[in-house]
Design an enzyme around this catalytic site. Structure first.
Site, PDB file in Angstrom:
ATOM      1  N   ASN A 236       0.860  -1.180   0.000  1.00  0.00           N
ATOM      2  CA  ASN A 236       0.000   0.000   0.000  1.00  0.00           C
ATOM      3  C   ASN A 236       0.900   1.234   0.000  1.00  0.00           C
ATOM      4  OD1 ASN A 236      -1.817   2.036   0.473  1.00  0.00           O
ATOM      5  ND2 ASN A 236      -2.275   1.436   2.584  1.00  0.00           N
ATOM      6  N   TRP A 237       0.993   1.878  -1.153  1.00  0.00           N
ATOM      7  CA  TRP A 237       1.876   3.052  -1.252  1.00  0.00           C
ATOM      8  C   TRP A 237       1.306   4.251  -0.511  1.00  0.00           C
ATOM      9  CZ3 TRP A 237       4.015   3.701  -6.951  1.00  0.00           C
ATOM     10  CH2 TRP A 237       4.766   2.565  -7.296  1.00  0.00           C
ATOM     11  N   LYS A 238       0.029   4.220  -0.190  1.00  0.00           N
ATOM     12  CA  LYS A 238      -0.647   5.394   0.388  1.00  0.00           C
ATOM     13  C   LYS A 238      -0.436   6.597  -0.532  1.00  0.00           C
ATOM     14  CE  LYS A 238       0.255   3.457   4.898  1.00  0.00           C
ATOM     15  NZ  LYS A 238      -0.026   3.611   6.293  1.00  0.00           N
TER      16      LYS A 238
ATOM     17  N   HIS B 183      -9.605   0.962   4.723  1.00  0.00           N
ATOM     18  CA  HIS B 183      -8.333   1.200   5.426  1.00  0.00           C
ATOM     19  C   HIS B 183      -8.613   2.142   6.602  1.00  0.00           C
ATOM     20  CE1 HIS B 183      -4.285   2.470   6.389  1.00  0.00           C
ATOM     21  NE2 HIS B 183      -3.845   1.416   5.706  1.00  0.00           N
TER      22      HIS B 183
ATOM     23  N   GLU C 123      -7.095   4.562   7.772  1.00  0.00           N
ATOM     24  CA  GLU C 123      -6.877   5.988   7.503  1.00  0.00           C
ATOM     25  C   GLU C 123      -8.102   6.600   6.829  1.00  0.00           C
ATOM     26  OE1 GLU C 123      -3.119   5.555   5.494  1.00  0.00           O
ATOM     27  OE2 GLU C 123      -2.165   5.052   7.405  1.00  0.00           O
TER      28      GLU C 123
ATOM     29  N   GLU D 174      -5.457  -5.177  10.450  1.00  0.00           N
ATOM     30  CA  GLU D 174      -4.473  -4.115  10.624  1.00  0.00           C
ATOM     31  C   GLU D 174      -4.741  -3.377  11.938  1.00  0.00           C
ATOM     32  OE1 GLU D 174      -2.492  -2.888   6.676  1.00  0.00           O
ATOM     33  OE2 GLU D 174      -4.144  -1.543   7.096  1.00  0.00           O
TER      34      GLU D 174
ATOM     35  N   GLY E  87       2.416   2.027  10.716  1.00  0.00           N
ATOM     36  CA  GLY E  87       3.381   3.126  10.629  1.00  0.00           C
ATOM     37  C   GLY E  87       4.104   3.425  11.926  1.00  0.00           C
TER      38      GLY E  87
ATOM     39  N   SER F 273       3.354  -2.383  10.303  1.00  0.00           N
ATOM     40  CA  SER F 273       4.803  -2.421  10.536  1.00  0.00           C
ATOM     41  C   SER F 273       5.442  -3.763  10.165  1.00  0.00           C
ATOM     42  CB  SER F 273       5.131  -2.038  11.985  1.00  0.00           C
ATOM     43  OG  SER F 273       4.745  -0.701  12.231  1.00  0.00           O
TER      44      SER F 273
ATOM     45  N   GLY G 181       2.801  -1.249   4.256  1.00  0.00           N
ATOM     46  CA  GLY G 181       2.827   0.173   3.933  1.00  0.00           C
ATOM     47  C   GLY G 181       4.243   0.628   3.631  1.00  0.00           C
ATOM     48  N   GLY G 182       4.887   1.224   4.630  1.00  0.00           N
ATOM     49  CA  GLY G 182       6.207   1.842   4.441  1.00  0.00           C
ATOM     50  C   GLY G 182       7.222   0.968   3.705  1.00  0.00           C
TER      51      GLY G 182
HETATM   52  C1  PEP Z   1      -0.821   0.138   6.025  1.00  0.00           C
HETATM   53  O1  PEP Z   1      -0.961   1.340   5.956  1.00  0.00           O
HETATM   54  O2  PEP Z   1      -1.672  -0.592   5.492  1.00  0.00           O
HETATM   55  C2  PEP Z   1       0.337  -0.399   6.717  1.00  0.00           C
HETATM   56  C3  PEP Z   1       0.304  -1.632   7.093  1.00  0.00           C
HETATM   57  O3  PEP Z   1       1.377   0.473   6.949  1.00  0.00           O
HETATM   58  P1  PEP Z   1       2.820   0.104   7.608  1.00  0.00           P
HETATM   59  O4  PEP Z   1       3.297  -1.188   6.992  1.00  0.00           O
HETATM   60  O5  PEP Z   1       3.702   1.265   7.224  1.00  0.00           O
HETATM   61  O6  PEP Z   1       2.615  -0.038   9.065  1.00  0.00           O
END
Ligand code: PEP
Length: 252
Positions: free
Chosen positions: A9-11, A95, A97, A167, A173, A212, A233-234
């Site tokens: 997920n590039w966001k 998601h 967010e 999640e 994050g 994470s 994500g990251g």
């Molecule tokens: C996400 O936003 O779906 C996510 C899992 O982010 P991260 O891996 O950066 O925690």
């Protein structure tokens, strides 16, 4: 046997100039992995670039949100048909967010997932609790409420065409993932909740862990019996890290 899926997920990140290096690395890397599916969920303006660069590769792509409406006066929204035109296979729905920033209700998330499935897309439906909810002992209550709305809105049989992602919001994050015990407990509970409506769908549905995930913790998470991959994500923005997570899923 459920095939593992590692989805990035590039966001709201990426750039027209910088994306090709990452996408080409993923196209090459995914071709070396046989037993795991890879995908990237990119911002809408990059979908056609992604389609051009990943077409013909084993790495799939998709959007980060979709409207439950077919078309019309919905400024800023992206329809199922638009995602189809961009060759998407997946789309994230619910998601945290978006639930938090755009006040998406459980019912709206279910409507989005239902629209995606009707259009032949696979929604990756996210559920997860806040830190406060976990500390109050409400984790299962929260994720069951979110899941039940989807079972009701989509219909349990059509849920066979969806992917779930657990999640925990406090892990997203933050650099601090759920422990293997915490992840397995919730994944097993989600699976048994689906199974209680339809055993076959429950046994077959992929449940990803997100929060994470990085190369250093991927293997222990991917080895858990009810974890069928990762929503990343990251670490999905760094080709080597994302591919390391893919390799961990392939060897788990
Ligand atoms: C996400 O936003 O779906 C996510 C899992 O982010 P991260 O891996 O950066 O925690």
């Amino acid at each position: 046997m459920r095939v593992k899926l590692v989805a990035g997920n590039w966001k709201m990140q990426g750039s027209l100039g910088g994306n090709p290096a990452l996408l080409k690395a993923l196209a090459c890397g995914a071709a070396t992995l046989e037993s795991v599916a890879m995908a990237v969920l990119v911002p809408a303006p990059y979908l056609f670039q992604t389609q051009t660069l990943l077409s013909g590769s084993p790495c799939a792509w998709g959007g980060q949100d979709v409207s439950e409406e077919e078309n019309g006066p919905f400024t800023g929204e992206v329809s199922v048909a638009m995602l189809q035109e961009a060759g998407c296979r997946y789309v994230i729905t619910g998601h945290s967010e978006r639930r938090a920033r755009h006040l998406e209700s459980d019912q709206r998330v279910a409507a989005k997932a239902s629209a995606a499935i009707a259009g032949g897309l696979t929604p990756i439906v996210c559920v997860g609790e806040t830190l406060d909810e976990r500390e109050r002992g409400e984790t299962l209550q929260v994720v069951f409420r979110q899941l039940d709305a989807v079972i009701q809105g989509v219909g349990v049989h059509r849920l066979a065409n969806a992917v779930l992602a657990y999640e925990p919001i406090w892990a997203i994050g933050s650099g601090k993932s759920a422990t293997p015990e915490q992840a397995q407990e919730v994944h097993a509970a989600l699976r048994s909740r689906v199974s209680s409506s339809d055993w076959v769908v429950g046994a077959g549905i992929q449940i990803l862990y997100g929060g994470s995930v990085k190369p250093s913790n991927a293997l222990e998470l991917m080895r858990l019996p009810d974890v069928d991959g990762a929503l990343v994500g990251g670490a999905s923005l760094v080709a080597n890290d994302f591919m390391d997570i893919g390799r961990a899923a392939a060897t788990a």
